[in-house]
Design a protein around this motif. Structure first.
Motif, mmCIF file in Angstrom:
data_model
loop_
_atom_site.group_PDB
_atom_site.id
_atom_site.type_symbol
_atom_site.label_atom_id
_atom_site.label_comp_id
_atom_site.label_asym_id
_atom_site.label_seq_id
_atom_site.Cartn_x
_atom_site.Cartn_y
_atom_site.Cartn_z
ATOM 1 N N LEU A 19 0.821 -1.212 0.000
ATOM 2 C CA LEU A 19 0.000 0.000 0.000
ATOM 3 C C LEU A 19 0.856 1.264 0.000
ATOM 4 O O LEU A 19 0.572 2.204 -0.750
ATOM 5 N N GLU A 20 1.904 1.322 0.803
ATOM 6 C CA GLU A 20 2.742 2.522 0.852
ATOM 7 C C GLU A 20 3.417 2.785 -0.491
ATOM 8 O O GLU A 20 3.446 3.925 -0.970
ATOM 9 N N LYS A 21 3.962 1.753 -1.117
ATOM 10 C CA LYS A 21 4.611 1.899 -2.425
ATOM 11 C C LYS A 21 3.595 2.352 -3.472
ATOM 12 O O LYS A 21 3.879 3.220 -4.304
ATOM 13 N N SER A 22 2.399 1.780 -3.437
ATOM 14 C CA SER A 22 1.369 2.138 -4.409
ATOM 15 C C SER A 22 0.858 3.552 -4.200
ATOM 16 O O SER A 22 0.598 4.269 -5.173
ATOM 17 N N VAL A 23 0.718 3.975 -2.962
ATOM 18 C CA VAL A 23 0.315 5.358 -2.684
ATOM 19 C C VAL A 23 1.353 6.303 -3.280
ATOM 20 O O VAL A 23 1.001 7.299 -3.919
ATOM 21 N N ALA A 24 2.625 6.004 -3.116
ATOM 22 C CA ALA A 24 3.677 6.856 -3.677
ATOM 23 C C ALA A 24 3.568 6.899 -5.208
ATOM 24 O O ALA A 24 3.706 7.972 -5.815
ATOM 25 N N PHE A 25 3.315 5.757 -5.850
ATOM 26 C CA PHE A 25 3.163 5.707 -7.302
ATOM 27 C C PHE A 25 1.989 6.565 -7.762
ATOM 28 O O PHE A 25 2.145 7.432 -8.633
ATOM 29 N N TYR A 26 0.806 6.354 -7.204
ATOM 30 C CA TYR A 26 -0.379 7.098 -7.646
ATOM 31 C C TYR A 26 -0.257 8.591 -7.317
ATOM 32 O O TYR A 26 -0.703 9.436 -8.090
ATOM 33 N N ASN A 27 0.355 8.924 -6.183
ATOM 34 C CA ASN A 27 0.572 10.339 -5.863
ATOM 35 C C ASN A 27 1.460 11.001 -6.904
ATOM 36 O O ASN A 27 1.186 12.113 -7.344
#
Length: 125
Positions: A19-27
Motif C-alpha cells: 500500500l505505501e509503495k502504491s500510494v507513492a506511485f499514484y501520488n
C-alpha cells in the motif's frame, strides 16, 4: 425502460501488494495526495473526487492483483497532459503499454501500475 445513471461507474477498488509503495506511485503519477487511512477494518487510500457527494471515487487496498495486464482497466483523469503523465508512470515504477489512443471524448493510454494493475491515463478533449 433503459437504465441511464449519471455515472455508470460509482466506485473502484484497486488491489495492491504494498500500500505505501502504491500510494507513492499514484501520488506521483496523478499529482494527488492520497493518504493511508488505517481507522477501518482494513487500511486503504481513497481517491477523493472534486465533489464528494456526487463524484465517482475509489480506493487502493491491500489485496492480490490479477496477473499483470489481465484484470479490468480503470481509466483515471491524468493531469498535465498524457506525455507528462506517461513519463511519471515510467519514473515511478510503472509501465506504459500502448501508444496514445484518440477517441471522440478525448485521448488515453494504457499503463500498468507497479503491481500490474491495468490503468488508463485519460484526458478529455
Amino acid at each position: 425502460m433503459t437504465f441511464r445513471p449519471k455515472d455508470f461507474a460509482v466506485w473502484m477498488e484497486i488491489p495492491v501488494r504494498d500500500l505505501e509503495k502504491s500510494v507513492a506511485f499514484y501520488n506521483a503519477v496523478f499529482e494527488i495526495d492520497l493518504q493511508i487511512d488505517a481507522t477501518g477494518p482494513n487500511p486503504m487510500a481513497t481517491f477523493v473526487p472534486a465533489d464528494p457527494k456526487t463524484g465517482v471515487a475509489g480506493h487502493l487496498y491491500p489485496g492480490e492483483p490479477a496477473k499483470a495486464g489481465t484484470g479490468p482497466t480503470v481509466h483515471l483523469a491524468a493531469p498535465g497532459g498524457l506525455e507528462a503523465a506517461m513519463a511519471r508512470v515510467t519514473e515511478s515504477g510503472g509501465e506504459v503499454v500502448s501508444d496514445i489512443i484518440s477517441i471522440p471524448a478525448g485521448k488515453f493510454v494504457y499503463c500498468l501500475d507497479p503491481d500490474g494493475n491495468s490503468i488508463g491515463l485519460f484526458n478529455y478533449g
